[in-house]
Design a protein around this motif. Structure first.
Motif, PDB file in Angstrom:
ATOM      1  N   ILE A  44     -13.490  39.581  46.056  1.00 14.11           N
ATOM      2  CA  ILE A  44     -14.018  39.134  44.763  1.00 14.11           C
ATOM      3  C   ILE A  44     -15.040  38.015  44.873  1.00 14.11           C
ATOM      4  CG2 ILE A  44     -12.218  39.889  43.160  1.00 14.11           C
ATOM      5  CD1 ILE A  44     -10.951  37.059  43.570  1.00 14.11           C
ATOM      6  N   ALA A  96      -3.800  38.469  40.652  1.00 18.99           N
ATOM      7  CA  ALA A  96      -5.007  37.642  40.647  1.00 18.99           C
ATOM      8  C   ALA A  96      -4.696  36.268  41.221  1.00 18.99           C
ATOM      9  CB  ALA A  96      -5.555  37.525  39.221  1.00 18.99           C
ATOM     10  N   ILE A 112     -12.666  39.655  38.807  1.00 17.49           N
ATOM     11  CA  ILE A 112     -11.278  40.137  38.847  1.00 17.49           C
ATOM     12  C   ILE A 112     -11.082  41.335  37.924  1.00 17.49           C
ATOM     13  CG2 ILE A 112      -8.886  39.490  38.308  1.00 17.49           C
ATOM     14  CD1 ILE A 112      -9.634  36.676  39.469  1.00 17.49           C
ATOM     15  N   ILE A 141      -2.170  42.941  35.216  1.00 20.96           N
ATOM     16  CA  ILE A 141      -2.574  41.875  36.140  1.00 20.96           C
ATOM     17  C   ILE A 141      -1.559  40.740  36.065  1.00 20.96           C
ATOM     18  CG2 ILE A 141      -4.318  40.108  36.671  1.00 20.96           C
ATOM     19  CD1 ILE A 141      -6.465  41.921  35.672  1.00 20.96           C
ATOM     20  N   VAL A 173      -6.528  40.654  45.537  1.00 19.59           N
ATOM     21  CA  VAL A 173      -7.941  40.264  45.507  1.00 19.59           C
ATOM     22  C   VAL A 173      -8.088  39.125  46.510  1.00 19.59           C
ATOM     23  CG1 VAL A 173      -8.423  40.999  43.148  1.00 19.59           C
ATOM     24  CG2 VAL A 173      -7.533  38.695  43.550  1.00 19.59           C
ATOM     25  N   TYR A 230     -11.375  33.231  42.993  1.00 23.92           N
ATOM     26  CA  TYR A 230     -10.114  33.334  42.253  1.00 23.92           C
ATOM     27  C   TYR A 230     -10.216  32.862  40.806  1.00 23.92           C
ATOM     28  CZ  TYR A 230      -8.299  34.329  46.862  1.00 23.92           C
ATOM     29  OH  TYR A 230      -8.084  34.893  48.089  1.00 23.92           O
TER      30      TYR A 230
END
Ligand code: ADP
Ligand code: ADP
Ligand code: MG
Length: 648
Positions: A51, A8, A66, A78, A31, A60
């Motif tokens: 995303i 992430a 996410i 993650i 992502v 983000y």
């Protein structure tokens, strides 16, 4: 171990986490925001999920998006990287609620350390020395000022929710307090949505020393020694090293144990960093270091620790998150040599380290034995206003500190970037500075040695000009539709064997003559032969020539008498915004006389405040912006009156 991991984050840290995941046979999901659809971290991943739009708040930092991406791709874990959601307890909880492992500490530990005031109170209770100051709830200006007086000036105002050096102001005396407080609160509000502050005694000769700790879910914790991170600008690190210079074995043990105590006090698991500030006015002393904060995540500068301990901290994080025990015991951890990291930023040291945005037209990062490069950008990528302007981290490892510093300085001189300004040459100078080499550094290092580290101007030498002229001539020779009379690129055949190339150096014409000889072209300036600099040159999209030498980039427009006159006029009769942002303050009025370096306005951009200064003695004719206004790049802030002077 997990079989599939989502990262992430973006940029170099996303790429770096994926590198370890791949080595461990874990497949990776990236992502990305719309600005990053073609980014390096997307290319490095096995799968990628969009995303949201470019602003971090909509991509983000978007927890729901996410988690949805994680569900959609069926990952088991993650990794949050650093920055963004890495220290948001709510994110760790959302992962747990979705049945996904968060690669980081338990939410309770993040929460305990999340606010600086609460963390300090907790540490004091656990018997860890903390910086003296005020941590209370009464946030009125009057009360805070009274507390600052009690603590004793100089003091530091810090945002309790702070990070990345934002929302912080040093105050020298009571008279400056109110203005500084206002600035700190404003920055804290906009960066963290929380304007509460604490007051700390400003430690003299401050050295930032931090300890890497690691805990597992079985209640065990170790320290992987310290890092020295005192070389900072804007309270943000630019050069970090491990171990810290001047540490004794006894103090290392004491600090390490204090850090482990801090970690255990909050039930810590995963990688964490306990930051201390040390008073080095009398060398490092065991009774002169205090807890500042704990960062409950992997740190930007973790590679120097990896280098000297021979570990992969991301691997440790993944193993511990998967429920394994710590890979090593305290007694098995040893220091091997010395490592130094430099953060290569797209920023302009000459302009107060103002971020420099644009396309990376040319990018060559150093390589070599004992040099590690962690980067998340490639040639052709954009450094945008949306994210941190860090281009790469360069890490050198050697048996000795001097060896590592020399290797890294050399690496910085071999760094080539065109399209944005960078701090590469500045870093090279800092790393070879006698005071740095002597280990004589505290957080005022850059200020103290400003004159050595940041020359007033980038001097375009004859050697650079010669290199640029040869580049133009060679390009000309390579072009198939050879038209020697095409003055577009400034290269003209003026006789049978002599050509000239003219550049615009700050509005003045600089002419290089080139003579054809059997062994190639020879450059001369004003009739004197010049040996061209050993440097790389590239053509910028607008036709300018960029020459990269010793970490510095010289951008040379070809001389055009009309354009130069216009540009010279434009440069002196107005101040424009260097990047898009919001005008926070306007400090001058029309009709006002200003002096060189006098602040004109404050621009907030990339979550920081930047002051725009008067370039020279001038009379303000108009002020074209007002506080609160959103401005684009190149917006006129102030126009100066055209005054009759001797030069005009
Ligand atoms: P550290 O305390 O780990 O040394 P800093 O506090 O200087 O590092 O940097 C952390 C900051 O890095 C975050 O606050 C954020 O502004 C920025 N950041 C977050 N994600 C990224 C990223 N992917 N690449 C570069 N910088 C980032
Ligand atoms: P952030 O969360 O922004 O990283 P820190 O509390 O870690 O904030 O402080 C950032 C930097 O500010 C430190 O690395 C150090 O250079 C400086 N600093 C912090 N506290 C003090 C202090 N009490 N005295 C002197 N310098 C300090
Ligand atoms: Mg810090």
């Amino acid at each position: 171990m997990f079989s599939k991991l989502l990262i992430a984050n973006r940029g170099e840290i996303a790429v770096r986490v994926m590198r370890t995941a791949k080595r461990l046979g874990v497949s990776t999901v990236a992502v990305y925001s719309d600005a990053d659809a073609n980014a390096a971290h997307v290319a490095a991943a096995d799968e990628a999920v969009r995303i949201g739009p470019a602003p971090a708040a909509e991509s983000y930092l978007n927890i729901a998006a996410i988690i949805a991406a994680a569900r959609q791709t069926g990952v088991q874990a993650i990794h949050p990287g650093y920055g963004f959601l890495s220290e948001k307890a709510e994110f760790a909880e959302s992962c747990a609620a979705a049945g996904i492992v968060f690669v980081g500490p338990p939410p309770s530990a993040i929460r305990a350390m999340g606010l600086k005031d609460r963390a300090k109170a907790l540490m004091a209770k656990a018997g860890v020395p903390v910086v003296p100051g005020y941590l209370g709830d009464d946030q009125s200006t009057e009360h805070l000022k009274k507390e600052a007086g009690r603590v004793g000036y100089p003091v530091l105002i810090k945002a309790v929710a702070g990070g990345g050096g934002k929302g912080m102001r040093k105050v020298e005396s009571a008279g400056e307090f109110a203005v500084a407080l206002e600035g700190a609160k404003r920055e804290a509000k906009s960066a963290f949505g929380d304007d509460r502050v604490l007051i700390e005694k400003y430690v003299s000769r401050p050295r930032h020393i931090e300890v890497q700790v690691f805990g597992d879910s079985h209640g065990d914790a170790v320290y992987l020694f310290e890092r020295g991170c005192s070389l900072q600008r804007r309270q943000q690190k630019v050069i970090e090293e491990a171990p810290a210079p001047g540490m004794s074995a006894a103090m290392r043990k004491q600090m390490g144990e204090a850090a482990v105590k801090a970690a255990k006090a909050v039930g810590y698991a995963s990688a964490g960093t306990v930051e201390f500030i040390a008073d080095a006015s009398d060398g490092l002393k065991a009774d002169r270091f205090w807890f500042m904060e704990m960062n409950t995540r992997l740190q930007v500068e973790h590679p120097v620790t990896e280098a000297i301990t021979g570990t992969d901290l991301v691997e440790w994080q993944l193993r511990v998150a998967a429920g394994e025990k710590l890979p090593k015991k305290q007694s098995e951890l040893k220091i091997h040599g010395h490592a130094i990291e430099a953060r290569l930023y797209a920023e302009d040291p000459q302009k107060g380290f103002l971020p420099s945005i644009g396309k990376l037209v040319h990018l060559h990062l150093p390589e070599g034995e004992d040099i590690r490069v962690d980067s998340g950008v490639r040639e052709g990528d954009e450094v945008s206003i949306f994210y941190d302007p860090m281009i790469a981290k360069i890490i050198a490892h050697d048996e000795t500190r001097e060896g590592a510093a020399a290797k890294l300085a050399r690496a910085m001189r071999h760094t080539e970037v065109a399209g944005v300004q960078t701090n590469a040459a500045f870093l090279a100078r800092a790393l070879s500075h006698r005071a740095f080499v002597a280990g004589d550094i505290d957080t005022a290092f850059i200020e103290r040695h400003r004159a050595d580290l940041i020359p007033a101007a980038r001097n375009v030498t004859s050697e650079i000009l010669a290199r640029a002229a040869l580049f133009v001539a060679e390009g000309r020779a390579r072009t198939e539709s050879h038209d020697p009379w095409d003055a577009q690129d400034g290269f003209r055949v003026s006789g049978t064997a002599k050509d000239i190339v003219e550049f615009d150096v700050e509005g003045k014409k600089a002419t290089v003559e080139l003579a054809h000889a059997p062994n190639g072209l020879h450059a001369s300036i004003h009739g004197n032969p010049v040996e061209p600099a050993h440097a790389t040159a590239v053509r910028m999209p607008n036709g300018d020539v960029a020459v990269m030498h010793d970490g510095e980039t010289f951008v040379l427009p070809l001389y055009d008498p009309f354009a130069s006159a216009e540009a010279a006029g434009a440069a002196t009769d107005r101040i424009t915004t260097p990047m898009p942002g919001k005008i926070i303050q306007v400090l001058v009025k029309p009709g006002e006389r200003v002096k060189p370096r006098q602040p004109l306005a404050v621009l907030e951009a990339m979550k920081m405040e930047h002051t725009l200064y008067a370039p020279a003695d001038a009379l303000v004719a108009t002020v074209d912006v007002s506080p609160g206004e959103q401005v684009s790049e190149g917006a006129v802030v102030v126009r100066f009156a055209r005054e009759k002077s001797a030069a005009a």
